[in-house]
Enzyme design. Structure first.
Site: not given
Length: 233
Positions: A136, A152
């Protein structure tokens, strides 16, 4: 080609399996916990793309024992040309409310599953082969961060470093390892964490890029993390 895609029952994984099935004569193992959606995916691909074959593999990557998954894989294919470690878990919660259980769950799905599945398949990879890990933009140092995604983003950062070290250690084997760091994609996971937010890219659009990269990126890259985002970090 023999291809494995994890997290294949929805979002990017679902779209990626369809794109790969469309792109050539492939045998694709679609791995996810959701057996119903995997069967729907298999049926859709069989009707539209006769040149490829999709094998649904219901499996929870949080499981303690990966041997059942390996045996199921080997019943369908005897070697692996491409592994796309796409499965992920996004939990949005303020840092001060995160728990040890959150930490373990998020890191197990986003990082440990990449390690375990890639390692388990090492004897069965073709030469050459391509492992594509999905990270990400939140894992990039200096990039804009979404609040509530501390664990995350940290887990996806670990995937970036794991990619670099895997590529180094496997450099002499013919197995190439790369990572794609996504910006926001309009998936079910994103919608659940950020209701009402509209991402600039749809799963089908991203799947076009990922499919081409999975098939060809290892010719040009190894141990690299490529940002795939329409915005500036």
């Amino acid at each position: 080609m023999n291809i494995i895609v994890t997290g294949a029952s929805q979002g990017l994984g679902y779209a990626l399996v369809r794109k790969l099935a469309q792109s050539g004569n492939h045998r694709i193992i679609a791995l996810s916990r959701n057996s119903r959606k995997l069967k729907e995916l298999q049926k859709t691909c069989a009707a539209a793309y006769e040149q490829s074959k999709v094998f649904p593999l219901p499996f929870d990557l949080a499981a303690a024992d990966y041997q059942p998954a390996l045996q199921s894989i080997l019943q369908c294919i005897d070697k692996v040309d491409i592994l796309v470690n796409n499965a992920g878990l996004l939990v949005r919660k303020p840092f001060e409310l995160m728990t040890d259980e959150d930490f373990d769950t998020i890191f197990n799905i986003n990082v440990k599953s990449v390690f375990r599945l890639s390692q388990l398949l090492l004897p069965y990879f073709s030469r050459p082969a391509h492992i594509v890990n999905i990270s990400s933009m939140g894992a990039f140092q200096g990039s804009a961060k979404f609040p509530g995604l501390s664990l995350y983003s940290a887990a996806k950062g670990a995937v970036v470093v794991l990619t670099e070290t895997m590529a180094e250690e496997l450099n002499d084997t013919g197995i190439k390892v790369n990572c794609l760091a996504f910006g926001a994609v309009q998936t079910e996971m994103l919608s659940s964490a950020f209701p009402g937010y509209k991402a600039p890219i749809k799963p089908d659009e991203m799947a076009n890029f990922v499919a081409d990269f999975a098939l060809n990126g290892h010719r040009y890259f190894n141990g690299k993390t490529l940002p795939v985002s329409s915005s500036t970090p």
